[in-house]
Scaffold this motif. Structure first.
Motif, short mmCIF file in Angstrom:
data_model
loop_
_atom_site.label_atom_id
_atom_site.label_comp_id
_atom_site.label_asym_id
_atom_site.label_seq_id
_atom_site.Cartn_x
_atom_site.Cartn_y
_atom_site.Cartn_z
N ASN A 74 0.86 -1.18 0.00
CA ASN A 74 0.00 0.00 0.00
C ASN A 74 0.90 1.23 0.00
N ALA A 75 0.28 2.41 -0.08
CA ALA A 75 1.05 3.65 -0.04
C ALA A 75 1.81 3.75 1.28
N TYR A 76 3.06 4.22 1.19
CA TYR A 76 3.90 4.37 2.38
C TYR A 76 4.44 5.79 2.40
N SER A 77 4.13 6.54 3.48
CA SER A 77 4.58 7.93 3.62
C SER A 77 5.69 8.01 4.66
N TYR A 78 6.65 8.90 4.43
CA TYR A 78 7.82 8.95 5.31
C TYR A 78 8.55 10.27 5.13
N ARG A 79 9.49 10.54 6.04
CA ARG A 79 10.44 11.64 5.89
C ARG A 79 11.70 11.06 5.26
N CYS A 80 12.19 11.70 4.22
CA CYS A 80 13.41 11.21 3.61
C CYS A 80 14.60 11.53 4.51
N HIS A 81 15.78 11.06 4.14
CA HIS A 81 16.97 11.23 4.97
C HIS A 81 17.34 12.70 5.16
N ALA A 82 16.83 13.58 4.27
CA ALA A 82 17.15 15.01 4.37
C ALA A 82 16.00 15.83 4.93
N GLY A 83 14.92 15.16 5.35
CA GLY A 83 13.85 15.86 6.05
C GLY A 83 12.63 16.23 5.24
N ALA A 84 12.58 15.88 3.95
CA ALA A 84 11.41 16.20 3.13
C ALA A 84 10.37 15.09 3.24
N CYS A 85 9.10 15.45 3.02
CA CYS A 85 8.01 14.48 3.06
C CYS A 85 7.89 13.78 1.71
N GLU A 86 7.77 12.46 1.75
CA GLU A 86 7.67 11.66 0.53
C GLU A 86 6.60 10.59 0.71
N THR A 87 6.03 10.13 -0.39
CA THR A 87 5.09 9.00 -0.38
C THR A 87 5.37 8.13 -1.59
N VAL A 88 5.43 6.83 -1.38
CA VAL A 88 5.63 5.88 -2.48
C VAL A 88 4.46 4.90 -2.48
N LEU A 89 3.97 4.58 -3.67
CA LEU A 89 2.87 3.62 -3.77
C LEU A 89 3.07 2.72 -4.98
N PRO A 90 2.58 1.48 -4.90
CA PRO A 90 2.89 0.49 -5.94
C PRO A 90 1.93 0.54 -7.13
N VAL A 91 2.46 0.13 -8.28
CA VAL A 91 1.64 -0.17 -9.46
C VAL A 91 1.61 -1.69 -9.56
N PHE A 92 0.42 -2.28 -9.39
CA PHE A 92 0.30 -3.73 -9.36
C PHE A 92 -0.06 -4.29 -10.74
N GLU A 93 0.41 -5.51 -10.99
CA GLU A 93 -0.07 -6.30 -12.11
C GLU A 93 -0.24 -7.73 -11.61
N SER A 94 -1.47 -8.22 -11.66
CA SER A 94 -1.79 -9.56 -11.15
C SER A 94 -1.30 -9.75 -9.72
N GLY A 95 -1.44 -8.70 -8.91
CA GLY A 95 -1.07 -8.78 -7.51
C GLY A 95 0.40 -8.57 -7.21
N THR A 96 1.21 -8.34 -8.24
CA THR A 96 2.65 -8.16 -8.06
C THR A 96 3.05 -6.72 -8.39
N PRO A 97 3.78 -6.03 -7.49
CA PRO A 97 4.24 -4.68 -7.82
C PRO A 97 5.25 -4.72 -8.96
N ILE A 98 4.98 -3.97 -10.02
CA ILE A 98 5.90 -3.94 -11.16
C ILE A 98 6.59 -2.58 -11.30
N ALA A 99 6.13 -1.59 -10.53
CA ALA A 99 6.72 -0.26 -10.54
C ALA A 99 6.14 0.51 -9.35
N TYR A 100 6.65 1.72 -9.15
CA TYR A 100 6.18 2.55 -8.04
C TYR A 100 6.06 4.00 -8.49
N LEU A 101 5.01 4.66 -8.00
CA LEU A 101 4.87 6.10 -8.18
C LEU A 101 5.29 6.77 -6.88
#
Length: 279
Positions: A74-101
């Motif tokens: 699922n989407a995962y939000s966090y502070r990067c190592h330098a202090g900025a806010c980031e969020t990464v979320l998966p692009v699924f195909e047949s239940g398998t993550p094939i890339a991330y936005l």
């Protein structure tokens, strides 16, 4: 995993998002590597990435975030190592993550001063002009956690669209297209599972699996027969060739077998089809 990206469409989508929202969105491959389709870094991230150590820290941070996202699915939000806010979320195909936005290079709506002080504690390695870095940090756009969560939901919907439209797809679907194009070109020839396997450099088991996906659970033989019958229907209406000649033209050497297959697909014999649809 071999993943194919339609870079033209993906670049346009990301550029439109940034134009409309002002939020930078990047695309990572399945290994968490930035494929660099975005409009570039903010001034702050550009300064961080200017040194080899900063760039390495960014890559390591991205990799950890992708691992967390993969675990959460699922989407995962966090502070990067330098202090900025980031969020990464998966692009699924047949239940398998094939890339991330990934979107970020942002601050939240809490005290900017406190956010910088927290970031500065982690930036002891930075050898550049700290005052310049601070100014760039303070220029990062600010959004509330609710606004960032809302944008993440929009990106989740976009991720589904990207997968459904084949803008990002695995090589398995490329193989599916190869099989479909091969059958379209060679259906009238003497085809066998062994020959197709050799021509496409695919194992027979994989070919059978792809055939089921392409036909909705049917066999490779059915896919070939379907194309032959469709071609025969066209010839029966456009030409005056005997039915036996039509059968040979589309790949059936046995007239009786052709009639049997044609009737199983259309419900009527070839002669009846010609008579009914020409009248």
């Amino acid at each position: 995993m071999n993943v194919l990206f339609n870079t033209d469409k993906l670049t346009r989508l990301i550029a439109n998002l940034q134009t409309f929202t002002g939020i930078r969105t990047n695309t990572f491959d399945a290994a968490g590597k930035d494929i660099q389709l975005s409009g570039g870094h903010s001034d702050f991230c550009r300064l961080i990435n200017a040194s080899p150590e900063g760039h390495a820290r960014c890559e390591a941070c991205d990799a950890r975030a992708v691992e967390k996202c993969l675990t959460a699915r699922n989407a995962y939000s966090y502070r990067c190592h330098a202090g900025a806010c980031e969020t990464v979320l998966p692009v699924f195909e047949s239940g398998t993550p094939i890339a991330y936005l990934v979107f970020g290079q942002l601050l939240d709506d809490s005290s900017v001063k406190q956010q910088w002080e927290n970031a500065e504690k982690e930036l002891g390695w930075y050898q550049g002009d700290l005052a310049e870095l601070k100014e760039a940090f303070l220029r990062l756009r600010r959004f509330s956690p609710r606004e960032m969560a809302a944008y993440a939901e929009i990106l989740e919907a976009l991720a589904q669209y990207i997968q459904q439209e084949g803008i990002i797809r695995s090589a398995e679907y490329s193989d599916l297209q190869k099989l479909e194009m091969y059958l379209d070109r060679h259906y009238m020839e003497n085809l066998s599972l062994k020959r197709i396997s050799a021509d496409l450099h695919m194992g027979t088991t994989k070919l059978c699996t792809l055939s089921k996906k392409l036909s909705g659970g049917r066999t490779l033989t059915w896919l070939i027969a379907q194309r032959r019958v469709n071609a025969a229907k066209s010839l029966l209406l456009k030409s005056d060739e005997p039915v036996s000649s039509v059968a040979e033209s589309v790949g059936f050497s046995d007239y009786n077998y052709f009639t049997k297959i044609f009737k199983s697909v259309t419900g009527i014999t070839p002669s009846a089809y010609r008579k009914t649809n020409r009248s």
